[in-house]
Design an enzyme around this catalytic site. Sequence first.
Site, PDB file in Angstrom:
ATOM      1  N   LYS A  85     103.290   0.733  57.700  1.00 23.54           N
ATOM      2  CA  LYS A  85     102.941   1.856  58.576  1.00 23.54           C
ATOM      3  C   LYS A  85     101.639   1.483  59.250  1.00 23.54           C
ATOM      4  O   LYS A  85     100.588   1.377  58.604  1.00 23.54           O
ATOM      5  CB  LYS A  85     102.807   3.147  57.762  1.00 23.54           C
ATOM      6  CG  LYS A  85     102.453   4.356  58.610  1.00 23.54           C
ATOM      7  CD  LYS A  85     102.883   5.650  57.940  1.00 23.54           C
ATOM      8  CE  LYS A  85     102.353   6.861  58.685  1.00 23.54           C
ATOM      9  NZ  LYS A  85     102.999   8.112  58.274  1.00 23.54           N
ATOM     10  N   GLU A 134     100.157   1.583  54.362  1.00 22.46           N
ATOM     11  CA  GLU A 134      99.566   2.155  55.571  1.00 22.46           C
ATOM     12  C   GLU A 134      98.067   1.894  55.644  1.00 22.46           C
ATOM     13  O   GLU A 134      97.269   2.650  55.085  1.00 22.46           O
ATOM     14  CB  GLU A 134      99.819   3.678  55.618  1.00 22.46           C
ATOM     15  CG  GLU A 134      99.205   4.322  56.858  1.00 22.46           C
ATOM     16  CD  GLU A 134      99.344   5.843  56.893  1.00 22.46           C
ATOM     17  OE1 GLU A 134      99.732   6.430  55.872  1.00 22.46           O
ATOM     18  OE2 GLU A 134      99.064   6.432  57.942  1.00 22.46           O
ATOM     19  N   GLY A 136      98.136   9.259  64.565  1.00 20.42           N
ATOM     20  CA  GLY A 136      96.683   9.078  64.522  1.00 20.42           C
ATOM     21  C   GLY A 136      95.841   9.968  65.430  1.00 20.42           C
ATOM     22  O   GLY A 136      94.699   9.636  65.706  1.00 20.42           O
TER      23      GLY A 136
HETATM   24  P1  13P Z   1      99.719  11.239  61.909  1.00 17.05           P
HETATM   25  O1  13P Z   1     101.005  10.836  62.588  1.00 17.05           O
HETATM   26  O2  13P Z   1      99.344  12.668  62.116  1.00 17.05           O
HETATM   27  O3  13P Z   1      98.620  10.258  62.185  1.00 17.05           O
HETATM   28  O4  13P Z   1      99.976  11.145  60.347  1.00 17.05           O
HETATM   29  C1  13P Z   1     100.685  10.088  59.843  1.00 17.05           C
HETATM   30  C2  13P Z   1     100.388   9.972  58.409  1.00 17.05           C
HETATM   31  O5  13P Z   1     101.255  10.030  57.595  1.00 17.05           O
HETATM   32  C3  13P Z   1      98.993   9.761  58.024  1.00 17.05           C
HETATM   33  O6  13P Z   1      98.974   9.217  56.748  1.00 17.05           O
END
Ligand code: 13P
Length: 342
Positions: free
Chosen positions: A219, A177, A262
């Site tokens: 991700k 990610e 996000g």
């Molecule tokens: P959000 O969907 O709140 O951005 O979080 C996703 C996530 O796992 C951040 O690492």
Amino acid sequence: MDTQALEQTARAMIADGKGLLAIDESTPTCGKRFADYGIDNTEDNRRDYRALLLSTPGLGENVSGAILYDETLRMTTAEGVAFARMMQDHGIIPGIKVDTGAKDLAGHPGEKVTEGLDGLRERLAEYHDMGARFAKWRAVITIGDGLPSRGCYAANAHALARYAALCQEAGIVPIVEPEVLLDGDHDIDRCYAVTEETLTRLFAELRDQNVHLPGLILKASMVLPGKNAAQQADMREVAAATLRCLYATVPASVPGVAFLSGGQSNEDATAHLDAMNRLDGGRAPWKLTFSYARALQQPALDIWRGEAGNVDKAQAALAHRARCNRAAAQGRYDPAQEKQVA
Ligand code: 13P
């Protein structure tokens, strides 16, 4: 490395429009979310909240897996059932966040590098024994005046690739990610350029570290203007820019891209995913699905507020968002669905 088992898990994570539920907030971050509702950040409250989410009736129809924080994977429910066991009983694959957080990158004011590689091989072996079959590592890339720097791209891509290789050695599918943050007033073209560079460098490092791409999930953040940008973008523009960026950078052997939300609103996160799947019409080599934290959990937390009497309604709110997002992952979301909370 058991590539077959890794590929099987990765495919199961993105099968049939299903996506992932991220509930891997660290204890301090969980405290921040709770504080908005006056909920005390106690171990019992964290346990009850996460058990509420994971035991939502029918959740496994729309969510393939959930990403936990270390504390949760080690917990048992109030009834004494291990969380990993409860998830397996609900058809949800246990996942675990393994990074130890984004820390200031030395020599690079305003930038971060994610830590957690030391001792990771041993931690992954333990997590696998506890039932985790996939993991997550989040890197953050900040857009700003002269940022990101070359050093920030390089350090984060390298750490993500080293983490991914260790996961696969342990029989755990890595979610990689690299989040390009929404903070700032940059336009969508700038976000595109930074995301493209981030992903290009990431896949070069993954190749250097011999990571098996069919056994990995990306991700990604969507390509969006900064949240303080003078000009915001419409759904179609975001969908088109994000798809173009993925086509330019993500190898076809990657089975799936699961987006983070996000800080987008719940409905925007769903509508953007839907717009991408409609625009692409199933042509992409990878599945496009969700791995949301805030955009899945927020309505449930809003209802629960720490009260046992609100559990059923909170679960219905989570089930609803999961249903809407699965529809979006199939390009079949209809905003009229928003009125159909069970
Ligand atoms: P959000 O969907 O709140 O951005 O979080 C996703 C996530 O796992 C951040 O690492």
